[in-house]
Design a protein around this motif. Sequence first.
Motif, PDB file in Angstrom:
ATOM      1  N   LEU A   1       8.297 -25.127  -4.476  1.00  0.00           N
ATOM      2  CA  LEU A   1       7.583 -25.696  -3.571  1.00  0.00           C
ATOM      3  C   LEU A   1       8.320 -26.156  -2.310  1.00  0.00           C
ATOM      4  O   LEU A   1       9.436 -26.830  -2.510  1.00  0.00           O
ATOM      5  CB  LEU A   1       7.136 -27.302  -4.390  1.00  0.00           C
ATOM      6  CG  LEU A   1       6.259 -28.087  -3.412  1.00  0.00           C
ATOM      7  CD1 LEU A   1       4.940 -27.465  -3.014  1.00  0.00           C
ATOM      8  CD2 LEU A   1       6.242 -29.526  -4.403  1.00  0.00           C
TER       9      LEU A   1
ATOM     10  N   THR B   1       3.648 -33.714  -0.422  1.00  0.00           N
ATOM     11  CA  THR B   1       2.600 -34.813  -0.948  1.00  0.00           C
ATOM     12  C   THR B   1       2.194 -35.212   0.295  1.00  0.00           C
ATOM     13  O   THR B   1       1.024 -35.820   0.535  1.00  0.00           O
ATOM     14  CB  THR B   1       3.395 -35.875  -1.293  1.00  0.00           C
ATOM     15  OG1 THR B   1       4.718 -36.319  -0.128  1.00  0.00           O
ATOM     16  CG2 THR B   1       4.323 -35.577  -2.641  1.00  0.00           C
TER      17      THR B   1
ATOM     18  N   GLY C   1      -0.778 -30.753  -0.217  1.00  0.00           N
ATOM     19  CA  GLY C   1      -0.758 -31.137  -1.452  1.00  0.00           C
ATOM     20  C   GLY C   1      -1.359 -30.503  -2.619  1.00  0.00           C
ATOM     21  O   GLY C   1      -0.812 -30.152  -3.617  1.00  0.00           O
ATOM     22  N   GLY C   2      -2.840 -30.874  -2.301  1.00  0.00           N
ATOM     23  CA  GLY C   2      -3.818 -30.481  -3.268  1.00  0.00           C
ATOM     24  C   GLY C   2      -3.908 -28.785  -3.517  1.00  0.00           C
ATOM     25  O   GLY C   2      -3.768 -28.424  -4.800  1.00  0.00           O
TER      26      GLY C   2
ATOM     27  N   PHE D   1      -0.370 -27.990  -5.287  1.00  0.00           N
ATOM     28  CA  PHE D   1      -0.548 -28.287  -6.890  1.00  0.00           C
ATOM     29  C   PHE D   1      -1.200 -27.358  -7.612  1.00  0.00           C
ATOM     30  O   PHE D   1      -0.882 -27.047  -8.704  1.00  0.00           O
ATOM     31  CB  PHE D   1      -1.204 -29.709  -6.873  1.00  0.00           C
ATOM     32  CG  PHE D   1      -0.927 -30.299  -8.158  1.00  0.00           C
ATOM     33  CD1 PHE D   1       0.106 -31.034  -8.463  1.00  0.00           C
ATOM     34  CD2 PHE D   1      -1.961 -30.277  -9.139  1.00  0.00           C
ATOM     35  CE1 PHE D   1       0.550 -31.803  -9.769  1.00  0.00           C
ATOM     36  CE2 PHE D   1      -1.648 -30.655 -10.385  1.00  0.00           C
ATOM     37  CZ  PHE D   1      -0.329 -31.466 -10.736  1.00  0.00           C
ATOM     38  N   ARG D   2      -2.443 -26.759  -7.116  1.00  0.00           N
ATOM     39  CA  ARG D   2      -3.149 -25.878  -7.710  1.00  0.00           C
ATOM     40  C   ARG D   2      -2.376 -24.445  -7.838  1.00  0.00           C
ATOM     41  O   ARG D   2      -2.458 -23.898  -9.072  1.00  0.00           O
ATOM     42  CB  ARG D   2      -4.681 -25.560  -7.075  1.00  0.00           C
ATOM     43  CG  ARG D   2      -5.584 -26.956  -7.107  1.00  0.00           C
ATOM     44  CD  ARG D   2      -6.863 -26.693  -6.780  1.00  0.00           C
ATOM     45  NE  ARG D   2      -6.916 -26.364  -5.352  1.00  0.00           N
ATOM     46  CZ  ARG D   2      -7.063 -27.413  -4.348  1.00  0.00           C
ATOM     47  NH1 ARG D   2      -7.043 -28.635  -4.699  1.00  0.00           N
ATOM     48  NH2 ARG D   2      -7.225 -27.157  -3.114  1.00  0.00           N
TER      49      ARG D   2
ATOM     50  N   MET E   1       0.669 -24.179  -7.966  1.00  0.00           N
ATOM     51  CA  MET E   1       1.940 -24.373  -9.048  1.00  0.00           C
ATOM     52  C   MET E   1       1.152 -24.277 -10.592  1.00  0.00           C
ATOM     53  O   MET E   1       1.763 -23.671 -11.266  1.00  0.00           O
ATOM     54  CB  MET E   1       2.581 -25.544  -8.703  1.00  0.00           C
ATOM     55  CG  MET E   1       3.548 -25.465  -7.529  1.00  0.00           C
ATOM     56  SD  MET E   1       4.551 -27.046  -7.456  1.00  0.00           S
ATOM     57  CE  MET E   1       3.154 -28.388  -7.230  1.00  0.00           C
ATOM     58  N   LEU E   2      -0.076 -24.876 -10.684  1.00  0.00           N
ATOM     59  CA  LEU E   2      -0.496 -24.591 -11.912  1.00  0.00           C
ATOM     60  C   LEU E   2      -0.911 -23.414 -12.212  1.00  0.00           C
ATOM     61  O   LEU E   2      -0.721 -22.707 -13.307  1.00  0.00           O
ATOM     62  CB  LEU E   2      -1.984 -25.481 -11.884  1.00  0.00           C
ATOM     63  CG  LEU E   2      -1.816 -27.008 -12.155  1.00  0.00           C
ATOM     64  CD1 LEU E   2      -3.104 -27.712 -11.853  1.00  0.00           C
ATOM     65  CD2 LEU E   2      -0.991 -27.338 -13.459  1.00  0.00           C
TER      66      LEU E   2
ATOM     67  N   GLY F   1       4.281 -37.070  -9.766  1.00  0.00           N
ATOM     68  CA  GLY F   1       3.744 -35.667  -9.614  1.00  0.00           C
ATOM     69  C   GLY F   1       4.357 -34.696 -10.413  1.00  0.00           C
ATOM     70  O   GLY F   1       3.518 -33.868 -10.883  1.00  0.00           O
TER      71      GLY F   1
ATOM     72  N   THR G   1       3.294 -35.151 -14.235  1.00  0.00           N
ATOM     73  CA  THR G   1       1.619 -34.762 -14.284  1.00  0.00           C
ATOM     74  C   THR G   1       1.563 -33.299 -14.098  1.00  0.00           C
ATOM     75  O   THR G   1       0.984 -32.612 -15.071  1.00  0.00           O
ATOM     76  CB  THR G   1       0.990 -35.347 -13.043  1.00  0.00           C
ATOM     77  OG1 THR G   1       0.927 -36.796 -12.904  1.00  0.00           O
ATOM     78  CG2 THR G   1      -0.691 -34.996 -13.154  1.00  0.00           C
ATOM     79  N   LEU G   2       2.258 -32.516 -13.424  1.00  0.00           N
ATOM     80  CA  LEU G   2       2.182 -31.171 -13.128  1.00  0.00           C
ATOM     81  C   LEU G   2       2.845 -30.562 -14.517  1.00  0.00           C
ATOM     82  O   LEU G   2       2.038 -29.740 -14.926  1.00  0.00           O
ATOM     83  CB  LEU G   2       3.165 -30.405 -12.057  1.00  0.00           C
ATOM     84  CG  LEU G   2       3.417 -29.047 -12.137  1.00  0.00           C
ATOM     85  CD1 LEU G   2       1.898 -28.592 -11.558  1.00  0.00           C
ATOM     86  CD2 LEU G   2       4.605 -28.728 -10.888  1.00  0.00           C
TER      87      LEU G   2
END
Length: 255
Positions: A77, A103, A107-108, A111-112, A114-115, A141, A144-145
């Motif tokens: 990231l 962030t 960020g959104g 994040f997706r 990375m998931l 974060g 959470t990830l």
Amino acid sequence: MQLWKRAVRQSRVRAILAWLGARYIRWVYVTTRWERHGEAAFQALYADGQPAVLCFWHSRFLMLPPAFDARQRTHMLISQHADGRLVAATAAYFAIRTIAGSTRKGGGVAFRAMLRALGQGEFVALTPDGPRGPRMRVSPGVVTLARLAGAVLLPMAYSTNRRWLLRTSDRCLLPPAFGRGPDGEVWKFDEHFLELLKLVEQLLSEKPLFVLINGYAAGYSPLAFAYILESFVKKWGGSIEYGDLAIAESNSDRI
């Protein structure tokens, strides 16, 4: 600083700097005598095909890319600004893929992404404190990830016996060539306590909550520790609490 910002916005300049940066990282990496700890856990994750979130402080990123296993697809990231694009171009020399975002921006989406990568059994690397801080403070974060992806959270770091600390917001550690890791160093607590405090100060955040020092068998009394720590506490504020710690044995009256 303004000259630097203008320079890294130019793609040709970034390409040259990335090439030079990658060469410097490889040169320092191969000329430094490293002592590795926890490498077996890293290799076990790769062998099992288990996803992992590799996290490290923003100031301790520089020498880690060569240590990544090239057989394992790793995504990092990285922010979308010019400095981030320079880091991404440098990381590409080590077969590290980039997920753009932070962030503050993107960020959104990041994040997706990375998931998805973790869902495919790949590694994701990130700095939980980020370039703008708070320095060496973990943001929620990253936890959470790892939890949502069912991935292992694997902290990473490096240190060398010789180094420069840059005057950047993250106090980046820049090692010279032909150094070594902590291999072979012997700490004599009584003799090196003040030097140890200076190193601790480099690791602390801007507003540390507390510092705990265990002086067991060090040759200092608690009062002596408190006296030495007075100048250390003046800079950060707060108070000093000291005393003896005793633990009673469960099956006898001894402590």
